[in-house]
Design a protein around this motif. Structure first.
Motif, PDB file in Angstrom:
ATOM      1  N   THR A 105     -14.745 -53.599  41.106  1.00 14.64           N
ATOM      2  CA  THR A 105     -14.947 -54.746  41.978  1.00 14.64           C
ATOM      3  C   THR A 105     -15.329 -55.968  41.154  1.00 14.64           C
ATOM      4  OG1 THR A 105     -15.724 -53.288  43.739  1.00 14.64           O
ATOM      5  CG2 THR A 105     -16.193 -55.633  43.988  1.00 14.64           C
ATOM      6  N   ILE A 106     -14.729 -57.113  41.492  1.00 11.09           N
ATOM      7  CA  ILE A 106     -15.024 -58.380  40.818  1.00 11.09           C
ATOM      8  C   ILE A 106     -15.431 -59.386  41.888  1.00 11.09           C
ATOM      9  CG2 ILE A 106     -14.119 -60.239  39.378  1.00 11.09           C
ATOM     10  CD1 ILE A 106     -11.998 -58.177  38.385  1.00 11.09           C
ATOM     11  N   ARG A 107     -16.684 -59.792  41.868  1.00  7.75           N
ATOM     12  CA  ARG A 107     -17.190 -60.735  42.867  1.00  7.75           C
ATOM     13  C   ARG A 107     -17.565 -62.041  42.187  1.00  7.75           C
ATOM     14  NH1 ARG A 107     -22.229 -58.216  45.463  1.00  7.75           N
ATOM     15  NH2 ARG A 107     -22.184 -60.217  46.579  1.00  7.75           N
ATOM     16  N   PRO A 108     -17.004 -63.164  42.617  1.00  4.18           N
ATOM     17  CA  PRO A 108     -17.363 -64.452  42.024  1.00  4.18           C
ATOM     18  C   PRO A 108     -18.575 -65.076  42.713  1.00  4.18           C
ATOM     19  CG  PRO A 108     -15.565 -64.760  43.567  1.00  4.18           C
ATOM     20  CD  PRO A 108     -15.868 -63.282  43.555  1.00  4.18           C
ATOM     21  N   GLU A 109     -19.261 -65.926  41.974  1.00  2.22           N
ATOM     22  CA  GLU A 109     -20.325 -66.779  42.530  1.00  2.22           C
ATOM     23  C   GLU A 109     -21.356 -65.990  43.326  1.00  2.22           C
ATOM     24  OE1 GLU A 109     -20.797 -70.068  42.000  1.00  2.22           O
ATOM     25  OE2 GLU A 109     -19.108 -70.062  40.608  1.00  2.22           O
ATOM     26  N   VAL A 110     -22.037 -65.084  42.651  1.00  5.96           N
ATOM     27  CA  VAL A 110     -23.056 -64.253  43.294  1.00  5.96           C
ATOM     28  C   VAL A 110     -24.439 -64.815  42.960  1.00  5.96           C
ATOM     29  CG1 VAL A 110     -24.061 -61.946  43.419  1.00  5.96           C
ATOM     30  CG2 VAL A 110     -21.574 -62.225  43.185  1.00  5.96           C
ATOM     31  N   LYS A 111     -25.262 -65.018  43.982  1.00  9.02           N
ATOM     32  CA  LYS A 111     -26.613 -65.517  43.771  1.00  9.02           C
ATOM     33  C   LYS A 111     -27.452 -64.475  43.036  1.00  9.02           C
ATOM     34  CE  LYS A 111     -26.912 -68.566  47.798  1.00  9.02           C
ATOM     35  NZ  LYS A 111     -27.668 -68.871  49.049  1.00  9.02           N
ATOM     36  N   TYR A 112     -28.250 -64.955  42.101  1.00  8.08           N
ATOM     37  CA  TYR A 112     -29.192 -64.073  41.412  1.00  8.08           C
ATOM     38  C   TYR A 112     -30.293 -64.916  40.801  1.00  8.08           C
ATOM     39  CZ  TYR A 112     -27.550 -64.968  36.559  1.00  8.08           C
ATOM     40  OH  TYR A 112     -27.240 -65.523  35.346  1.00  8.08           O
ATOM     41  N   ALA A 113     -31.298 -64.251  40.240  1.00 10.37           N
ATOM     42  CA  ALA A 113     -32.465 -64.929  39.683  1.00 10.37           C
ATOM     43  C   ALA A 113     -33.079 -65.832  40.761  1.00 10.37           C
ATOM     44  CB  ALA A 113     -32.096 -65.690  38.421  1.00 10.37           C
ATOM     45  N   GLU A 114     -33.806 -66.862  40.361  1.00  4.38           N
ATOM     46  CA  GLU A 114     -34.489 -67.718  41.333  1.00  4.38           C
ATOM     47  C   GLU A 114     -33.593 -68.820  41.875  1.00  4.38           C
ATOM     48  OE1 GLU A 114     -38.168 -69.255  39.968  1.00  4.38           O
ATOM     49  OE2 GLU A 114     -39.045 -67.284  39.538  1.00  4.38           O
ATOM     50  N   ALA A 115     -32.744 -69.376  41.014  1.00  8.68           N
ATOM     51  CA  ALA A 115     -31.967 -70.534  41.461  1.00  8.68           C
ATOM     52  C   ALA A 115     -30.607 -70.592  40.780  1.00  8.68           C
ATOM     53  CB  ALA A 115     -32.745 -71.819  41.195  1.00  8.68           C
ATOM     54  N   ARG A 127     -20.803 -47.139  36.444  1.00 11.05           N
ATOM     55  CA  ARG A 127     -21.342 -48.001  35.398  1.00 11.05           C
ATOM     56  C   ARG A 127     -22.460 -48.880  35.961  1.00 11.05           C
ATOM     57  NH1 ARG A 127     -16.158 -50.941  32.542  1.00 11.05           N
ATOM     58  NH2 ARG A 127     -14.788 -49.144  32.281  1.00 11.05           N
ATOM     59  N   PRO A 128     -23.339 -49.359  35.072  1.00 10.41           N
ATOM     60  CA  PRO A 128     -24.294 -50.382  35.523  1.00 10.41           C
ATOM     61  C   PRO A 128     -23.536 -51.662  35.875  1.00 10.41           C
ATOM     62  CG  PRO A 128     -24.958 -49.417  33.418  1.00 10.41           C
ATOM     63  CD  PRO A 128     -23.557 -48.967  33.666  1.00 10.41           C
ATOM     64  N   PRO A 129     -24.048 -52.456  36.787  1.00 12.43           N
ATOM     65  CA  PRO A 129     -23.394 -53.721  37.095  1.00 12.43           C
ATOM     66  C   PRO A 129     -23.372 -54.641  35.876  1.00 12.43           C
ATOM     67  CG  PRO A 129     -25.577 -53.634  38.087  1.00 12.43           C
ATOM     68  CD  PRO A 129     -25.288 -52.266  37.552  1.00 12.43           C
ATOM     69  N   CYS A 130     -22.351 -55.476  35.815  1.00 11.13           N
ATOM     70  CA  CYS A 130     -22.196 -56.409  34.696  1.00 11.13           C
ATOM     71  C   CYS A 130     -22.237 -57.835  35.235  1.00 11.13           C
ATOM     72  CB  CYS A 130     -20.880 -56.157  33.966  1.00 11.13           C
ATOM     73  SG  CYS A 130     -20.559 -57.321  32.615  1.00 11.13           S
ATOM     74  N   TRP A 131     -23.225 -58.601  34.784  1.00  8.04           N
ATOM     75  CA  TRP A 131     -23.394 -59.993  35.177  1.00  8.04           C
ATOM     76  C   TRP A 131     -22.723 -60.863  34.130  1.00  8.04           C
ATOM     77  CZ3 TRP A 131     -25.975 -60.767  39.815  1.00  8.04           C
ATOM     78  CH2 TRP A 131     -26.611 -59.646  40.345  1.00  8.04           C
ATOM     79  N   LEU A 132     -21.703 -61.597  34.554  1.00  3.76           N
ATOM     80  CA  LEU A 132     -20.856 -62.333  33.616  1.00  3.76           C
ATOM     81  C   LEU A 132     -20.960 -63.837  33.856  1.00  3.76           C
ATOM     82  CD1 LEU A 132     -18.592 -62.564  31.468  1.00  3.76           C
ATOM     83  CD2 LEU A 132     -16.945 -62.134  33.314  1.00  3.76           C
ATOM     84  N   GLU A 133     -21.428 -64.548  32.852  1.00  8.30           N
ATOM     85  CA  GLU A 133     -21.518 -66.008  32.898  1.00  8.30           C
ATOM     86  C   GLU A 133     -20.426 -66.591  32.001  1.00  8.30           C
ATOM     87  OE1 GLU A 133     -22.905 -69.307  34.551  1.00  8.30           O
ATOM     88  OE2 GLU A 133     -24.026 -67.447  34.843  1.00  8.30           O
ATOM     89  N   VAL A 134     -19.691 -67.582  32.515  1.00  6.97           N
ATOM     90  CA  VAL A 134     -18.569 -68.195  31.794  1.00  6.97           C
ATOM     91  C   VAL A 134     -18.936 -69.619  31.398  1.00  6.97           C
ATOM     92  CG1 VAL A 134     -16.147 -68.897  31.934  1.00  6.97           C
ATOM     93  CG2 VAL A 134     -16.904 -66.779  33.047  1.00  6.97           C
ATOM     94  N   LYS A 135     -18.668 -69.974  30.148  1.00  4.72           N
ATOM     95  CA  LYS A 135     -18.926 -71.324  29.658  1.00  4.72           C
ATOM     96  C   LYS A 135     -17.644 -71.924  29.076  1.00  4.72           C
ATOM     97  CE  LYS A 135     -23.291 -70.957  30.592  1.00  4.72           C
ATOM     98  NZ  LYS A 135     -23.828 -71.642  31.805  1.00  4.72           N
TER      99      LYS A 135
END
Length: 239
Positions: A105-115, A127-135
């Motif tokens: 599953t690939i989910r875009p724009e998921v809220k996490y952390a505080e803000a 597998r453990p979930p993978c949090w992917l940030e793109v720059k």
């Protein structure tokens, strides 16, 4: 990914107010184009540089022209900051990034952390979930070297801390730099322009955040994520 066609060639006159660029097209027309890049754009905003723009006939648009690429030396550089997430989504769907292949599953724009919103959350039952940030990265001052950022990047620095927090929870976290140019073989954090980000990237890597850097194959017709390049760091071995 197919770019809007056809792209029209011209020369930059001025980039101003973050989202505007004046150009003179090769046929002599003077235009104002939307510039989809709010950053400093160092190296790709100089008067006289070759540039490529697209046209839209959408009547709702205030500016029908959009700046898509700029020529820096012999390199074609993508400046549209909206493209990297789309390119990554395309590559993930095709399992074109080996380090990120095989998720269910690939989910875009998921809220996490505080803000924050992570660009992609990858998941699989085994597998453990993978949090992917793109720059997005376009900046290059030395031959073959891509750098990020080209200005202060407080938000990006915060994202690195958010990713490290996910690793502490037992999850996987990745920051992926998409270099919208073909002429770079290595990548480095730009410590002289933003020492806090450079230190934050080192700290995140030490905390277990994976650092991936991929260069794109660029043309005036298509752009796609192409090959991994080396992250160089004075303190760490590239992951």
């Amino acid at each position: 990914m197919l770019l809007p066609q056809p792209l029209i060639h011209g020369r930059l006159v001025s980039r101003y107010k973050r989202f505007f660029a004046d150009l003179v097209l090769d046929d002599g027309r003077e235009i104002t184009a939307h510039c989809p890049n709010p950053g400093a754009m160092l190296g790709v905003k100089d008067p006289g540089q070759g540039a490529w723009v697209s046209w839209s006939d959408d009547p709702k648009r205030k500016l029908p022209w959009t700046l898509q690429c700029v020529e820096q030396g012999n390199a074609l550089v993508g400046i549209n900051t909206l493209l990297p997430n789309r390119l990554v989504a395309e590559a993930l769907a095709q399992d074109a990034i080996p380090e990120l292949a095989g998720y269910q599953t690939i989910r875009p724009e998921v809220k996490y952390a505080e803000a924050s919103r992570v660009d992609f959350l990858l998941s699989h039952p085994d597998r453990p979930p993978c949090w992917l940030e793109v720059k997005n990265c376009h900046f290059s001052r030395a031959p073959g070297l891509a750098e990020f950022p080209d200005c202060k990047a407080e938000r990006s620095t915060r994202h690195l801390g958010d990713l490290a927090a996910q690793v502490a929870l037992g999850h996987r976290a990745v920051v992926l730099f998409v270099v919208q140019r073909e002429d770079c073989e290595t990548f480095s954090a730009c410590a002289d322009l933003d020492p806090k980000f450079a230190a934050g990237l080192d700290a995140a890597a030490r905390a277990g955040v994976e650092v991936l850097v991929y260069a794109c194959a660029m043309s005036t017709e298509t752009v796609r994520i192409d090959r991994r390049i080396l992250w160089t760091n004075a303190h760490l071995t590239a992951i």
